[in-house]
Design a protein around this motif. Structure first.
Motif, PDB file in Angstrom:
ATOM      1  N   SER A  21       0.837  -1.200   0.000  1.00 16.01           N
ATOM      2  CA  SER A  21       0.000   0.000   0.000  1.00 16.01           C
ATOM      3  C   SER A  21       0.872   1.249   0.000  1.00 16.01           C
ATOM      4  O   SER A  21       1.902   1.299   0.669  1.00 16.01           O
ATOM      5  N   LEU A  48       0.020   3.154 -10.053  1.00 23.24           N
ATOM      6  CA  LEU A  48       0.417   2.062  -9.162  1.00 23.24           C
ATOM      7  C   LEU A  48       1.441   1.139  -9.815  1.00 23.24           C
ATOM      8  O   LEU A  48       2.311   0.584  -9.133  1.00 23.24           O
ATOM      9  N   ARG A  76      -8.455  -0.679  -5.473  1.00 27.49           N
ATOM     10  CA  ARG A  76      -7.131  -0.106  -5.725  1.00 27.49           C
ATOM     11  C   ARG A  76      -7.016   1.291  -5.132  1.00 27.49           C
ATOM     12  O   ARG A  76      -5.908   1.770  -4.895  1.00 27.49           O
ATOM     13  N   GLU A  92      -4.373   2.961 -12.112  1.00 24.51           N
ATOM     14  CA  GLU A  92      -3.683   1.711 -12.436  1.00 24.51           C
ATOM     15  C   GLU A  92      -2.277   1.994 -12.955  1.00 24.51           C
ATOM     16  O   GLU A  92      -1.299   1.344 -12.567  1.00 24.51           O
ATOM     17  N   CYS A 141      -9.868   5.443 -12.979  1.00 23.66           N
ATOM     18  CA  CYS A 141      -9.259   4.182 -12.550  1.00 23.66           C
ATOM     19  C   CYS A 141      -8.088   3.775 -13.436  1.00 23.66           C
ATOM     20  O   CYS A 141      -7.127   3.164 -12.958  1.00 23.66           O
ATOM     21  N   LYS A 166      -0.107  -2.297  -4.759  1.00 27.32           N
ATOM     22  CA  LYS A 166      -1.347  -2.618  -5.465  1.00 27.32           C
ATOM     23  C   LYS A 166      -2.517  -1.718  -5.093  1.00 27.32           C
ATOM     24  O   LYS A 166      -3.582  -1.816  -5.684  1.00 27.32           O
ATOM     25  N   ARG A 167      -2.326  -0.832  -4.105  1.00 25.89           N
ATOM     26  CA  ARG A 167      -3.420   0.068  -3.734  1.00 25.89           C
ATOM     27  C   ARG A 167      -2.875   1.400  -3.239  1.00 25.89           C
ATOM     28  O   ARG A 167      -1.749   1.484  -2.739  1.00 25.89           O
TER      29      ARG A 167
END
Length: 209
Positions: free
Chosen positions: A59, A127, A154, A124, A120, A134-135
């Motif tokens: 994270s 990240l 995410r 993506e 989103c 992953k988030r």
């Protein structure tokens, strides 16, 4: 007291008044400005010890959020430069870090109330540029429905507006266990009849895609 000792004027350089603030709150506003500005008492003692961006496990945490330009700037560089600016060692800091709607502390690209308004695909891509992450977990934008997730978990939005000035909402805590599973611990009485852990009401993380 030694008369030769010089004390710093904590209000030196602080505006005499702030527009759009009621007269009865002016003294408080000046004190807040003096304490929280770079090299201010509270800024130096507390804020300068914080990181602007931190990666824990899979994270990444940031107050408003991160864009690709922030990653390319370098997360260690971000933390170092903001820390030096808060301490008063560095006179200026890059606007993309702390000022403007696309800065790390003001960004809302992934915090809109409506999931459809959150990018989103951009998230993506961001990240993917941070190995093992992953988030993204962020605050800054108050969530009327409490801690929640979008973009397939995410983006986790954790600002619930607990202060009286910003909503006076019930406290909630995001729990991430050793398996990277998410739960929300809440004091909201709506969940008191639900599942509890050590006497603390729990609600599961909503999966919003």
């Amino acid at each position: 007291m030694d008369e030769n000792v010089l004390f710093k004027d904590l209000f030196d350089g602080v505006p005499d008044e702030f527009p759009r603030i009621n007269k009865e709150f002016q003294n408080g506003a000046r004190a807040r400005f003096a304490a929280l500005r770079p090299n201010g008492l509270i800024a130096n003692r507390f804020l300068s010890k914080n990181q602007t961006v931190v990666v824990v496990g899979d994270s990444v945490f940031a107050h408003g959020g991160l864009l690709q330009k922030h990653i390319l700037y370098g997360l260690e560089r971000v933390n170092e430069e903001v820390r030096d600016w808060i301490r008063g060692v560095k006179e200026k800091v890059a606007n993309q870090l702390v000022r403007g709607r696309n800065s790390i502390v003001w960004l809302r690209s992934f915090s809109h109330d409506l999931a459809k308004d959150c990018d989103c695909s951009m998230l993506e891509h961001v990240l993917e540029t941070i190995p093992g992450v992953k988030r993204m977990i962020m605050g800054h934008t108050i969530q009327s429905d409490g801690i929640n997730a979008i973009c397939g978990n995410r983006a986790i939005r954790v600002d619930v507006g607990m202060s009286k000035l910003c909503g006076d909402k019930f406290p909630e805590v995001l729990e991430i266990n050793e398996h990277s599973e998410l739960r929300v611990l809440t004091s909201n009485p709506l969940y008191f009849k639900g599942y509890e852990v050590l006497g603390v009401p729990v609600r599961t993380m909503d999966l919003v895609h």
